[in-house]
Design a protein around this motif. Sequence first.
Motif, mmCIF file in Angstrom:
data_model
loop_
_atom_site.group_PDB
_atom_site.id
_atom_site.type_symbol
_atom_site.label_atom_id
_atom_site.label_comp_id
_atom_site.label_asym_id
_atom_site.label_seq_id
_atom_site.Cartn_x
_atom_site.Cartn_y
_atom_site.Cartn_z
ATOM 1 N N PHE A 156 44.433 0.252 -46.471
ATOM 2 C CA PHE A 156 43.361 0.418 -45.496
ATOM 3 C C PHE A 156 42.592 -0.879 -45.315
ATOM 4 O O PHE A 156 42.494 -1.698 -46.227
ATOM 5 C CB PHE A 156 42.402 1.523 -45.944
ATOM 6 N N PHE B 240 38.915 -1.716 -44.464
ATOM 7 C CA PHE B 240 37.562 -1.209 -44.263
ATOM 8 C C PHE B 240 36.647 -2.355 -43.849
ATOM 9 O O PHE B 240 36.649 -3.415 -44.480
ATOM 10 C CB PHE B 240 37.025 -0.574 -45.545
ATOM 11 N N ARG C 135 42.921 7.490 -41.654
ATOM 12 C CA ARG C 135 43.362 6.697 -40.495
ATOM 13 C C ARG C 135 42.894 7.350 -39.191
ATOM 14 O O ARG C 135 42.475 6.658 -38.255
ATOM 15 C CB ARG C 135 44.885 6.556 -40.500
ATOM 16 N N GLN D 265 39.229 6.648 -38.742
ATOM 17 C CA GLN D 265 38.990 5.278 -38.298
ATOM 18 C C GLN D 265 39.354 5.090 -36.830
ATOM 19 O O GLN D 265 38.679 4.350 -36.103
ATOM 20 C CB GLN D 265 39.782 4.300 -39.173
ATOM 21 N N LYS D 266 40.397 5.756 -36.402
ATOM 22 C CA LYS D 266 40.811 5.657 -34.991
ATOM 23 C C LYS D 266 39.727 6.228 -34.084
ATOM 24 O O LYS D 266 39.375 5.629 -33.056
ATOM 25 C CB LYS D 266 42.138 6.392 -34.781
ATOM 26 N N GLU E 199 32.926 1.698 -35.958
ATOM 27 C CA GLU E 199 33.835 1.340 -37.053
ATOM 28 C C GLU E 199 33.099 1.037 -38.355
ATOM 29 O O GLU E 199 33.416 1.605 -39.405
ATOM 30 C CB GLU E 199 34.702 0.129 -36.672
ATOM 31 N N ASP F 77 33.165 3.408 -41.646
ATOM 32 C CA ASP F 77 33.837 2.856 -42.826
ATOM 33 C C ASP F 77 32.928 2.902 -44.052
ATOM 34 O O ASP F 77 33.386 3.150 -45.175
ATOM 35 C CB ASP F 77 34.287 1.418 -42.569
#
Length: 666
Positions: free
Chosen positions: A382, A384, A475, A478-479, A487, A491
């Motif tokens: 990932f 972040f 994921r 985050q998308k 974001e 995160d």
Amino acid sequence: MSPFGIQLTRGFLPSDLEPEDYPKYEELERLGALERDDRGLLKLRSLYRVGRLWIDREGRGFVEGEHKEDKDLFIEPKELGDAKSGDEVVVKRIIARRGRPAAKVVLVSRPEALHLIGYTHRDEEGNFSVLHIKTAQPIEAKMPGMDLKAFKLGTVLLIDALSTKVIEVLGHLGDPHVDEPISLLLYERRDDTFPPDCLEQALAIPEQVLPEELEGRVDLRHLPFCTIDPVTAKDFDDAIYLDLSTHTLYVAIADVSHYVPYFSPIDKEAKLRGFTTYLPHKAFPMLPRELSENICSLKPHVDRLAFVSKITLDPDSLRPIKEEFFEGIIHSKRRWNYDEIDAILEGRRTHFSDTEQRILDWLLPLQEMTVRLRKQRLKKGFDFRTDEVKLAIDPEHELKETTIETGTPAHSLIEECMLLANKAAAKRFTGDGDAIFRIHEAPEMSKIEELLEELATVGIFVELHDEADAPAAIRAIQKEAARMGLEAEVDALIIQSLRRAAYSPFNVGHFGLGFKQYSHFTSPIRRYSDLILHRLIKADLQKDDEKQEYLLRNIEPLCVRVSELERNATKAEWDFRDRKFARWAARHIGERFSAQIIEIDLEDSDKGATAILECDMQGIAVRLDRYDALLFERIEVKITEANIAQAIIKAEQVGKREKEELVTSD
């Protein structure tokens, strides 16, 4: 469990013990509490147990079991001795009372705290007390021959936790210079003063590599190694070089283990420190500066001993096809900083010396390779967004300014090289108690569910069916966060929901990086974990069974020790930051700022919310007891309280702000 507690449970030799634990061992021997197992190691007899002590309001004690199947042991008040709630204790089972397992405390194996920090205080009714600096609860303190009421209110005291005697007057809460000793002592971090025997040992080490030290080493001085570090760096752990003809990456690491023998004064002190602690104005090193900034630092234009990871990569897939470790000697040709490399990569610098061009001939292709490596890594791991707030402190120790440090191509270049070396080091071992691994376990299902519940309030909806879905869920989160322009904010919440990375002799992989095996090899100047790993690899290379047996016999308590020291170093750094923020806020009481809600406790509304101020000083968090806003919503707040002792800033909401109308204040 403490390292000593693990030794008592798993087995040890007296020579394995730390000096502070030896008297406790002698007391257990006197009590007849130890026996030898079939390996010849000492351990607690079956009647005894090590565990954390909890004392309820009625004064009754309970020691929890190490395993789920172990029942908690009940301890009557008269059997507690001098033990306090939170201490780790050794207890002896006694005849069960009323059918429940019972015990009595025979030894405090590790007190919850050796020292307390308090400050003099008088409440609104005029009652005097000494308050704990973190909890604001009254604590006992005495100073023979001195009435503590004579001190100015706000005087900060270092107190012995057992005797309650004042050891030292640290300063006054009104003086910003007191923040440094508070943050260090609160988390048992040592300052930059080393014991005389450490300094004597460090000063006795030659400042240059001696000819006799080259025997048996691979001579790499002809290769154009370079270092790339922050502008302010004074110690250089790692240097790199890429052989383009064979796609072989050399990661040369300062050979600290050559200069720091087992059980030497520097080694003992480094084990106590564990990590270098970094405050904005000063670093408190793990090793004496005479080593960390000189002979152990891979400075340019001088010979330096190194422990080298040599990794040959497949030119097409970039997968390692051969990984070697050996002792070498290098001669770095150039010390770069991140800003210089970024300027070159962005085309802002185009003229170079012959030496620089020789380095860039391989460094620029390496940078392209690391871009590919990072892309491959993120298929399983990932990325972040963790923008780091850097503080600048003025000569009076007040907060001067803050800046946001973000990852750049130069940072990424070095990071990918270090990851390759760290993975290669981990892969040398089976992972079954035979090394020190950097592990990051998969997140708990309940934590991910809580995260999804919180994110649903802002319109991020992701399904989670079982624990195996956690990577896919993250994921997807985050998308969605990227689509909404959140974001960094999301995160930060994801990171809070994950387990903490730690050190362990048993490999379980690294969830965040997406690696099956991982360890820390590349920073032995500032991390004791890396020094342990260097010694393990060298013992393996040299077939030194005695050193290997010693290291592995104590590997579990060592892992516990360095994991705890890492947490304390981080907490000290955060505590210092928060104290500087609180001092800044104290000068802005009553002022209004735009802010963004970054965290809401859905289970306990009484805990309120946390918001980040939007002002010239970035990263300042305030607590809101009452609010009328959603997660990530922007509001207007007024600072109402700045508690410098507890390093807490409180604010109240005074309005809502539309994103385009945000107004900042300094």
